[in-house]
Design an enzyme around this catalytic site. Structure first.
Site, short mmCIF file in Angstrom:
data_model
loop_
_atom_site.label_atom_id
_atom_site.label_comp_id
_atom_site.label_asym_id
_atom_site.label_seq_id
_atom_site.Cartn_x
_atom_site.Cartn_y
_atom_site.Cartn_z
N HIS A 137 0.84 -1.18 0.00
CA HIS A 137 0.00 0.00 0.00
C HIS A 137 0.89 1.25 0.00
CE1 HIS A 137 0.62 -0.82 4.37
NE2 HIS A 137 0.91 0.47 4.34
C1 T46 Z 1 2.86 0.84 6.93
C2 T46 Z 1 3.68 -0.39 7.13
C3 T46 Z 1 5.15 -0.10 7.22
C4 T46 Z 1 -4.33 -0.45 13.36
O1 T46 Z 1 -5.47 -0.63 13.82
N1 T46 Z 1 -3.56 0.57 13.84
C5 T46 Z 1 -2.30 0.80 13.38
O2 T46 Z 1 -1.63 1.74 13.86
C6 T46 Z 1 -1.78 -0.04 12.35
C7 T46 Z 1 -0.38 0.19 11.79
C8 T46 Z 1 -2.56 -1.06 11.89
N2 T46 Z 1 -3.81 -1.26 12.38
C9 T46 Z 1 -4.61 -2.38 11.88
C10 T46 Z 1 -5.04 -2.28 10.42
C11 T46 Z 1 -5.10 -3.73 9.98
O3 T46 Z 1 -6.37 -4.26 10.29
O4 T46 Z 1 -3.81 -3.57 11.96
C12 T46 Z 1 -4.05 -4.42 10.86
C13 T46 Z 1 -2.76 -4.73 10.12
O5 T46 Z 1 -2.29 -3.54 9.43
P1 T46 Z 1 -1.67 -3.59 7.97
O6 T46 Z 1 -2.20 -4.75 7.22
O7 T46 Z 1 -1.84 -2.24 7.34
O8 T46 Z 1 -0.12 -3.85 8.32
P2 T46 Z 1 1.14 -3.77 7.35
O9 T46 Z 1 2.26 -4.42 8.06
O10 T46 Z 1 0.80 -4.24 5.98
O11 T46 Z 1 1.45 -2.19 7.23
C14 T46 Z 1 1.88 -1.46 8.36
C15 T46 Z 1 1.13 -0.11 8.46
O12 T46 Z 1 -0.29 -0.37 8.48
C16 T46 Z 1 1.43 0.80 7.32
O13 T46 Z 1 0.95 2.10 7.60
O14 T46 Z 1 3.32 1.79 6.30
O15 T46 Z 1 3.28 -1.18 8.26
#
Ligand code: T46
Length: 132
Positions: free
Chosen positions: A49
């Site tokens: 993303h």
């Molecule tokens: C990024 C990369 C480096 C939350 O509720 N609060 C938060 O602060 C974060 C980071 C995530 N979430 C929830 C959203 C999703 O349901 O946790 C779940 C997993 O998040 P995501 O799939 O977006 O995780 P990554 O590792 O793909 O990405 C993360 C960050 O979301 C993103 O901003 O830049 O790490």
């Protein structure tokens, strides 16, 4: 594209390691959120993303992982393996993280509170934003 790496001052002494992170000083924004990723399997790829406005600095405080950053024109990969280095990730950059070591703890300092509406989760939408 060239990855923007920030070198943190090493405050370690004979007792052990120490690094200090301060908003609007060695972190180039006001810090509104800190999160960390750990226990990620080696064969897992995360991210996929970009963000509309969010700016972040990623620090591998333990272990190592690789970041792919894509500005819509070119890509770079950076291996983060030191608590003394931060990868600055500006907005409108596609990111993927992979090759996590078993012990990897990836800490991320973020300029905004969590907001799902700031995410661009489709690569085609990201390219559209780049050319907007
Ligand atoms: C990024 C990369 C480096 C939350 O509720 N609060 C938060 O602060 C974060 C980071 C995530 N979430 C929830 C959203 C999703 O349901 O946790 C779940 C997993 O998040 P995501 O799939 O977006 O995780 P990554 O590792 O793909 O990405 C993360 C960050 O979301 C993103 O901003 O830049 O790490």
């Amino acid at each position: 594209m060239n990855p923007a790496l920030i070198d943190f001052k090493d405050l370690s002494d004979y007792r052990g390691g120490l690094v200090s992170l301060e908003e609007n000083k060695n972190i180039p924004f006001t810090i509104r959120r800190v999160y960390y990723l750990f226990g990620t399997d080696t064969d897992v790829r995360r991210g996929f993303h970009a963000h509309k406005t969010l700016k972040q600095v990623a620090v591998c405080v333990k272990g190592a992982c690789t970041f792919l950053l894509d500005d819509g024109h070119s890509r770079s990969t950076t291996r983060l393996s030191s608590p003394h280095k931060g990868l600055y990730i500006s907005n409108i950059l596609w990111r993927e993280m992979f090759d996590f070591t078993d012990d990897c703890v990836l800490m991320v300092l973020a300029s905004e509170y969590y907001d799902e509406s700031d995410y661009i989760r489709e690569y085609d939408d990201f390219i559209e934003q780049v050319h907007a």
